[in-house]
Design an enzyme around this catalytic site. Structure first.
Site, PDB file in Angstrom:
ATOM      1  N   ARG A 148       0.823  -1.196   0.000  1.00 37.66           N
ATOM      2  CA  ARG A 148       0.000   0.000   0.000  1.00 37.66           C
ATOM      3  C   ARG A 148       0.864   1.256   0.000  1.00 37.66           C
ATOM      4  NH1 ARG A 148      -2.853   0.093   6.030  1.00 37.66           N
ATOM      5  NH2 ARG A 148      -0.947   0.388   7.256  1.00 37.66           N
ATOM      6  N   ASP A 151      -4.730   6.625  16.550  1.00 35.90           N
ATOM      7  CA  ASP A 151      -3.645   6.016  15.779  1.00 35.90           C
ATOM      8  C   ASP A 151      -4.069   5.678  14.357  1.00 35.90           C
ATOM      9  OD1 ASP A 151      -5.082   4.064  17.619  1.00 35.90           O
ATOM     10  OD2 ASP A 151      -4.200   2.645  16.207  1.00 35.90           O
ATOM     11  N   ASN A 152      -5.352   5.822  14.046  1.00 37.26           N
ATOM     12  CA  ASN A 152      -5.852   5.577  12.691  1.00 37.26           C
ATOM     13  C   ASN A 152      -6.243   6.866  11.975  1.00 37.26           C
ATOM     14  OD1 ASN A 152      -5.569   2.792  12.998  1.00 37.26           O
ATOM     15  ND2 ASN A 152      -7.634   2.540  13.803  1.00 37.26           N
TER      16      ASN A 152
END
Length: 587
Positions: free
Chosen positions: A262, A339-340
């Site tokens: 990714r 954290d996302n």
């Protein structure tokens, strides 16, 4: 007719409780210094000129030779400290941004499960033919490293479900490096599911086919919907057995391992700053902030005494706008932990996400979210919570005056969000002009209320309003328009329709055909519904990736009616079994 709605806001979100608050590089020769310009060129919104010069002779020729690429993490390693301790064993890490960590090769035979031609050719400047080579399987799964590669795992922390979780980090991801493409864009390449790192905690560092198919498909689907997002280049699957308790109920099953390659302009997230502030590593906090600002917010001058405040203001604005875009396509992230959340305000870390079928502000895609904290109707509120935590992390580098200004900026978050959401829904309904703002709000709010009451399909209601003519609306001729048939059963539909048709008539100069074309450009006919992903996953787990390929193809043109999609039922009423689907954090 509006009395029941006059006190409502755009109620897709419940806002009443808001409180203020390595370079992968193509070389045209084998000369040792052919990559030297990459290490010296600025990546602050880099000019495309070097890339254009470099590719001038062969602008249409994409390389089919992976050995012509070279990886480097030089910029990251020179600018940011790396853990002095080597090794992949799990530990508490301090005083660094990255740890060195090599991928662990997948066991067993490898297979290319999916590939994005748009990413391979449009971003990585490769001919998609390279993906059919054995070398590509090895490089894209972590079994082989290109010359110069120095894989890294990123250290970060985060608030998970409202509570500080301490050190988290890349527990199953490896940063391969940065790639400066022929358009002058810099992208960071990362493998997900590539083995243990110092941040793996109790995990095995692997991902499985189930979650990897979802990440690959949704990353690309969101891009083609126009939503800022990380991208996915490929999905490699193996025969390696991976044990997973999918629903945390003690029912452990053996699944197959997979790796996604990714890309993102940056993988730094709110938690990247939080871990440094929490541990009192203030000098390192400043160093990381200066790096992020210099690389990705280049309009902020390095000598501006308010640069951290301007940075925060930008993140507030862009986070609000990103969440509004999520809502406009019916997307729920599922795990909106700090954290996302990306510092660049792009969608990252696809896990138990979901696109709504029937419109429901309480839609929760994550079966692990028992309290519904991350329901679709709470995403804006969660965004505010996360920004509050980001401000806490920035506080050590802000003056008292700047802290006060930052709180004022944060109070404006909801207004930014609502303004963007309103414009997106006005576009979805085909409205032009700003003269009818109050009326537009009422029309939007009442439509959503009717959709909620009738459980009308979110995506297809807006799409069919795009496809229907005004004459059909007047006559209520909704033959083969199942979503509008559902909506029209509401007792207030006739009253709403009268006002809606009057609104569409202004301005009168626009033809009905042009209005339909405008609306169809913003209202997709196809989104990655959970049942569609599940159907593709079931086949993929039996080594049949045909539906993954079909979905990827269709979702690359979500606004265009496609025969193959219609035959597959992707615009039809969801099957009954779709209601029983569950998606969890387990992957």
């Amino acid at each position: 007719m509006w009395s029941s709605c006059t006190t409502l806001v755009l109620t897709l979100v419940a806002v009443s409780n808001f409180s203020p608050v390595h370079v992968l590089e193509f070389c045209e020769s084998a000369a040792p210094d052919c990559s030297s310009h990459v290490d010296t060129a600025s990546n602050k919104h880099p000019s495309a000129e070097p890339g254009q010069t470099r590719w001038k002779a062969n602008i249409l020729n994409l390389t089919q030779h992976l050995e012509l690429f070279k990886l480097s993490c030089k910029k990251l390693i020179e600018a940011l400290p790396v853990d002095e301790i080597d090794g992949n064993f799990v530990r508490t890490v301090k005083n660094c941004i990255f740890s060195r960590s090599n991928p662990t090769p997948l066991r067993g035979s490898l297979r290319l499960g999916a590939v994005s031609k748009d990413v391979i050719e449009g971003i990585l400047d490769l001919d998609v033919a390279v993906t059919r080579s054995e070398d590509f399987l090895l490089y894209a799964s972590g079994a082989k490293l290109l010359p110069g590669s120095a894989p890294l795992a990123h250290r970060y922390g985060g608030h998970q479900f409202g509570y500080w979780a301490g050190q988290l980090g890349d527990g199953r991801a490896h940063l391969l490096g940065q790639y400066l493409n022929r358009n002058g864009e810099t992208w960071e390449l990362q493998l997900k599911g590539s083995g243990k790192t110092p941040y793996s905690r109790f995990g095995d560092g692997r991902a499985v086919i189930r979650s990897s198919v979802r990440e690959f498909l949704c990353s690309e689907a969101m891009h083609f919907l126009g939503v800022p997002t990380s991208r996915a280049a490929s999905l490699i699957v193996s025969e390696e057995p991976v044990l997973r308790d999918q629903f945390y109920n003690g029912n452990v099953k053996t699944e197959r391992g997979a790796v996604v390659l990714r890309l993102a302009k940056s993988w730094f997230r709110f938690g990247s700053l939080e871990i440094l502030a929490e541990n009192g590593e203030i000098d390192l906090l400043k160093k990381l902030l200066n790096f992020v600002i210099g690389e990705h917010f280049s309009w902020i001058h390095s000598d501006d005494p308010d640069k951290y405040l301007v940075f925060f203001s930008t993140v507030v604005t862009e986070t609000a706008q990103l969440i509004a875009q999520w809502i406009s396509v019916g997307f729920a992230h599922g795990v909106c932990n700090t954290d996302n959340f990306s510092l660049l305000s792009v969608t990252i870390d696809y896990g138990p996400f979901g696109f709504m079928d029937s419109y429901d502000p309480n839609f929760v895609p994550n079966s692990s979210d028992d309290e519904g904290r991350y329901r679709i109707g709470a995403q804006a509120e969660v965004g505010l919570f996360n920004l509050e935590k980001l401000l806490v992390a920035l506080s050590p580098v802000l003056t008292q005056r700047q802290k006060k200004q930052a709180k004022i900026i944060l109070k404006g978050y909801l207004d930014i969000y609502q303004m963007r959401l309103q414009q997106l829904f006005k576009d979805k309904l085909g409205f032009l002009g700003d003269e009818e703002e109050d009326e537009d709000d009422h029309l939007i709010v009442l439509l959503l209320k009717m959709m909620e009451d009738t459980r009308s399909d979110f995506t297809m209601t807006f799409r069919q309003l795009s496809e229907v003519s005004t004459n059909q609306l007047r006559s209520r001729n909704f033959t083969q328009m199942w979503a509008l048939e559902d909506l029209s059963s509401h007792k207030l539909f006739s009253d709403w329709l009268i006002v809606y048709l009057q609104r569409l008539s202004r301005p009168q100069s626009e033809s009905d055909l042009h209005r339909q074309q405008r609306m169809k450009r913003v209202n997709p006919r196809y989104v990655l519904r959970n049942w569609m992903a599940e159907s593709a996953i079931r086949r993929a787990e039996e080594s049949d990736f045909s539906e993954v390929e079909l979905l990827h193809h269709i979702l690359s043109s979500p606004f265009v009616t496609q025969d193959s999609a219609e035959e597959a039922g992707y615009a039809a009423r969801p099957p009954l079994w779709a209601n029983r689907l569950k998606v969890s954090c387990s992957s």
